[in-house]
Write an enzyme that holds these catalytic residues in place. Sequence first.
Site, PDB file in Angstrom:
ATOM      1  N   LEU A 100       4.392   4.848  45.864  1.00 51.96           N
ATOM      2  CA  LEU A 100       4.664   3.423  45.951  1.00 51.96           C
ATOM      3  C   LEU A 100       3.701   2.724  45.002  1.00 51.96           C
ATOM      4  CD1 LEU A 100       4.863   3.064  49.848  1.00 51.96           C
ATOM      5  CD2 LEU A 100       6.782   2.762  48.274  1.00 51.96           C
ATOM      6  N   ASP A 101       4.191   1.729  44.258  1.00 53.32           N
ATOM      7  CA  ASP A 101       3.281   1.061  43.334  1.00 53.32           C
ATOM      8  C   ASP A 101       2.253   0.229  44.101  1.00 53.32           C
ATOM      9  OD1 ASP A 101       4.235  -1.658  43.745  1.00 53.32           O
ATOM     10  OD2 ASP A 101       5.991  -1.123  42.560  1.00 53.32           O
ATOM     11  N   ARG A 102       1.275  -0.272  43.388  1.00 54.02           N
ATOM     12  CA  ARG A 102       0.128  -0.933  44.025  1.00 54.02           C
ATOM     13  C   ARG A 102       0.551  -2.074  44.936  1.00 54.02           C
ATOM     14  NH1 ARG A 102      -4.924  -3.889  40.820  1.00 54.02           N
ATOM     15  NH2 ARG A 102      -6.148  -4.400  42.681  1.00 54.02           N
TER      16      ARG A 102
END
Length: 233
Positions: A100-102
């Site tokens: 999952l991106d930041r």
Amino acid sequence: MRINRYLASCGVGSRRACDSLVEQGRVTLNGRTAKIGDAVDPDKDQVLLEGHPVARENLVYLLLNKPRNVLCTNHDPDGRRTIHDILPPMGERVYHAGRLDRNSEGLLMVTNDGDLANLLTHPRHSFTKEYEVTLERPLTEVEVGRVLEGVMNEGEHLGAVSCRPAGPPGGYLVELSEGRNRHIRRMFDTLGVAVRRLRRIRIGPLTIAGLGPGEWRHLRADEVERLFRLGSA
């Protein structure tokens, strides 16, 4: 299990790298030089790498509810918070299966079982993932249709299995059968609609129920078995 998978589960390296070690004659199985494709019974057989015994790592299966502003990486040179700052200390090396991106949050599988990680991330397997998505505005019927048909972004086809309204205006439940890099954000960017919040709430049969932001739990043995069974169906 095959000898390359056994070696990989012992932390020797990837299965391809382990195949190379076997081909080079550096691995023995019960006193003889091992061959590609040999089967290993971890409870009975003796496997040596250059004369030294190799033993399997304890297999770890964790389900984490990743908060926002946390990176999916083992180490960040800029000192930003990573998932390993949240997880408990472990003797085994573990990795995230998918990412999952930041700025995204929600369910993340963390394991040292490469076979399960492959089942969860490879598109040929039947694990869908569901997300709560909050957009800057509601979609039109035409835009929902484009999401279901798929759009092109940077040469990749990005689409969803389902996209249905949920919660306040602009809220949707989006289901994917595969997840490319920043799949949902790029898909809606192509439509000119900004994503305000993105939270993964389900991976296959596993849901976020009972896990608050930053919380994690071990998978039960029956849950692991079910994942392998569904992934092999």
